[in-house]
Scaffold this active site. Structure first.
Site, PDB file in Angstrom:
ATOM      1  N   PHE A 151      10.610  -0.746   3.199  1.00 55.68           N
ATOM      2  CA  PHE A 151      10.999   0.444   3.964  1.00 55.68           C
ATOM      3  C   PHE A 151       9.844   1.388   4.229  1.00 55.68           C
ATOM      4  CE2 PHE A 151      11.220   2.427  -0.280  1.00 55.68           C
ATOM      5  CZ  PHE A 151      10.694   3.683  -0.028  1.00 55.68           C
ATOM      6  N   LYS A 175      12.127  -9.754   9.693  1.00 54.40           N
ATOM      7  CA  LYS A 175      13.305  -9.144   9.052  1.00 54.40           C
ATOM      8  C   LYS A 175      12.811  -7.867   8.374  1.00 54.40           C
ATOM      9  CE  LYS A 175      15.198  -8.479   5.599  1.00 54.40           C
ATOM     10  NZ  LYS A 175      15.351  -7.072   5.111  1.00 54.40           N
ATOM     11  N   SER A 228       8.769  -4.900  -3.451  1.00 55.55           N
ATOM     12  CA  SER A 228       8.625  -4.644  -4.893  1.00 55.55           C
ATOM     13  C   SER A 228       8.265  -5.932  -5.636  1.00 55.55           C
ATOM     14  CB  SER A 228       9.941  -4.081  -5.426  1.00 55.55           C
ATOM     15  OG  SER A 228      10.981  -5.005  -5.184  1.00 55.55           O
ATOM     16  N   CYS A 283       2.171   2.006  -1.642  1.00 56.75           N
ATOM     17  CA  CYS A 283       1.734   1.067  -2.683  1.00 56.75           C
ATOM     18  C   CYS A 283       0.292   1.325  -3.078  1.00 56.75           C
ATOM     19  CB  CYS A 283       1.886  -0.359  -2.198  1.00 56.75           C
ATOM     20  SG  CYS A 283       0.753  -0.734  -0.870  1.00 56.75           S
ATOM     21  N   GLU A 385       6.073   1.671 -11.990  1.00 58.32           N
ATOM     22  CA  GLU A 385       5.902   2.181 -10.629  1.00 58.32           C
ATOM     23  C   GLU A 385       7.057   3.150 -10.343  1.00 58.32           C
ATOM     24  OE1 GLU A 385       6.692  -0.392  -7.147  1.00 58.32           O
ATOM     25  OE2 GLU A 385       4.929   0.515  -6.237  1.00 58.32           O
TER      26      GLU A 385
END
Ligand code: NAD
Length: 499
Positions: A151, A175, A228, A283, A385
């Site tokens: 996202f 996708k 993730s 990230c 994280e």
């Protein structure tokens, strides 16, 4: 934008998904539902893969110089539509406009690179390696490639994948995240305007079922994933066991090391933009600052003063706060859970972002910049994280201790050192084990011509996205050994001399 149901783009046509379950896409600034993203499944994905497979032979046979022309047209359209793409991105994600434009420009850089594919895809030749045999390597596309994206960079991360794959002669099924599908819909419109033949680029929506269908489909030859770590591990294992090439980038826990001789004029602005830019949903965001030899005494007062001046607010109406909302109420609750854990474990909560709201948007997903100090390496907030605007400051005695702490993390995306010492910078660069290292720079995210080079649990696979590795990933190589017989040479084989 009303609460429309997101369309898919398959075989050159916009179409409805067969799915009857939907994910509610929200305006992060207000919490309002703005679209329904279909949770597509087997029929939708199969249709997209079939369209991509049908388009592959002709597209692969299109000369690379002609394929690059489509990319040129797409690049021009992206440039022209940067503002409206940014508006959609700000709306569905919550980024500020400069962050959205910056992200889109990073995506555009990959398209720029792909316009040079005739140069980049070239193979090697070597004449006469013995017995008159000439060697040649040629790179060929793989077939249908799939991209599954997170996202947090809906405008950039898909561009790490499909322009490279398509320029190399593959066809593609994207996708995007069900949380941010609208940016992908907007750039798909630009792909249509650029004139790509039907089936070369296809867009499906959905989440796990759509992904699982791609991972096992026999016509999908390569899977690119960013998201993730647990999902990256799953994608890598499942796609590989189904015979596909995989590049799967995962989560991160990034560090800055601030040495006593660090250039403070860089340290404070870089911490602010790295930790709190994009509301910490990057990230490559710094999560832990390791202050070596008491350096925190110099930078902490400046950092806190700067953070206290930051503005937080809605990003969906063209206003320019320093920080926007996070992606969802669930994600905000998860971040708040980590702040509570930090307090429970004994860290000092110096700046607390909980409870921040935008006066004109009380239901938006806001959380302000949060800073802990006195954080011990074993605390949850120093290890997990968090993926939000939460910064931990750890104090250590030496550069060696800082490097040991960084290297003990299972993640391996990024680490930066701030110092004026060449030997310290050199020791850091060679011994620290994330795959992207910064020396006196904010976010060491490489531009398109270098690979996005995560290590350890931040990447599963061999060939990373971007740079030459990206081109190797989307192509396979053939080696040709050729001997051309010259007059008289045929005698060597007892075939006569010919006429
Ligand atoms: P996510 O892993 O939840 O989702 C990523 C994609 O996987 C989405 O398209 C989603 O629909 C799909 N997905 C989710 N769960 C799945 C499952 N169980 N099976 C199959 N598919 C599934 O990630 P996110 O929350 O969208 O993004 C944030 C994460 O992405 C963070 O961990 C962040 O560090 C990471 N990220 C990494 C990089 C990098 O380059 N290493 C870049 C950006 C984001």
């Amino acid at each position: 934008m009303g609460q429309s149901v997101c369309k898919q783009f398959i075989g050159g046509e916009w179409c409805d998904a067969a799915a009857c379950e939907f994910f509610e896409v929200t305006n992060s600034s207000t919490g309002e539902v703005i679209a329904q993203s279909p949770l597509s499944g087997v029929p939708d994905v199969n249709a997209a893969v079939a369209a991509a497979a049908a388009a592959f032979p002709e597209w692969a046979a299109t000369p690379v110089s002609r394929r690059a022309q489509y990319l040129f047209r797409y690049k021009v359209l992206l440039e022209e539509h940067l503002d409206d793409l940014a508006a959609v991105l700000c709306l569905e994600h919550g980024k500020t406009r400069p962050e959205a434009i910056g992200e889109l420009r990073r995506g555009l850089e990959v398209v720029d690179m792909c316009c040079g594919m005739p140069m980049l895809m070239k193979g090697d030749t070597l004449d006469d390696l013995g017995g008159g045999v000439d060697y040649q390597t040629t790179r060929y596309p793989l077939g249908v490639c799939a991209g599954i994206t997170p996202f947090n960079f809906p405008g950039m991360i898909p561009h790490w994948m499909f322009p490279v794959a398509i320029a190399c002669g593959n066809t593609f099924v994207l996708k995007p995240s069900q949380q941010t599908p609208l940016t992908a819909i907007r750039f798909t419109e630009l792909m249509i305007e650029a004139g790509f033949p039907a089936g070369v680029f296809n867009l499906v929506h959905g989440a796990k079922e759509a992904v699982d269908t791609l991972l096992v489909h026999p016509d999908v030859k390569a899977v690119s994933f960013v998201g993730s770590t647990p999902v990256a591990q799953y994608i890598y294992a499942t796609a590989a066991v189904n015979g596909k090439r995989v590049q799967a980038a995962g989560g991160a826990k990034n560090h800055f090391v601030v040495m006593p001789d660090a250039p403070l004029e860089l340290v404070v602005p870089n911490i602010i933009s790295s930790a709190f830019g994009c509301a910490g949903e990057r990230c490559m965001a710094v999560a832990n600052v390791i202050a070596v030899g008491g350096s925190e005494k110099k930078f902490m007062p400046l950092l806190r003063a700067a953070v206290q001046k930051m503005t937080i607010g809605r990003t969906d109406q063209g206003s320019e706060p320093d920080m926007g909302p996070v992606i969802s109420a669930e994600h905000r609750a998860r971040i708040e859970g980590y702040i509570e854990a930090g307090v429970r474990e004994g860290a000092n909560l110096l700046e607390d972002g909980r409870g921040v709201t935008a006066p004109d948007a009380p239901d938006g997903f806001y959380i302000g910049p949060t800073i802990f100090d006195g954080v011990k390496p074993e605390y949850t907030i120093a290890q997990d994280e968090i993926f939000g605007p939460v910064l931990s400051v750890l104090e250590m005695d030496s550069l060696d201790a800082a490097i040991d702490h960084i290297n003990a993390s299972p993640f391996g995306n990024a680490a930066c050192v701030y110092t004026r010492s060449g030997p310290d910078a050199r020791a850091f660069r060679s011994r620290v084990n994330p795959g992207m290292v910064g020396i006196n720079v904010g976010v060491p995210a490489p531009v398109a011509c270098f690979p996005f080079s995560g290590w350890k649990d931040s990447f599963f696979g061999d060939l990373h996205v971007q740079g030459h590795e990206g081109i190797l990933f989307y192509t396979q190589q053939k080696v040709v050994l050729a001997r051309w017989l010259v007059r008289g040479a045929l005698d060597t084989f007892g075939c006569g001399s010919g006429s």
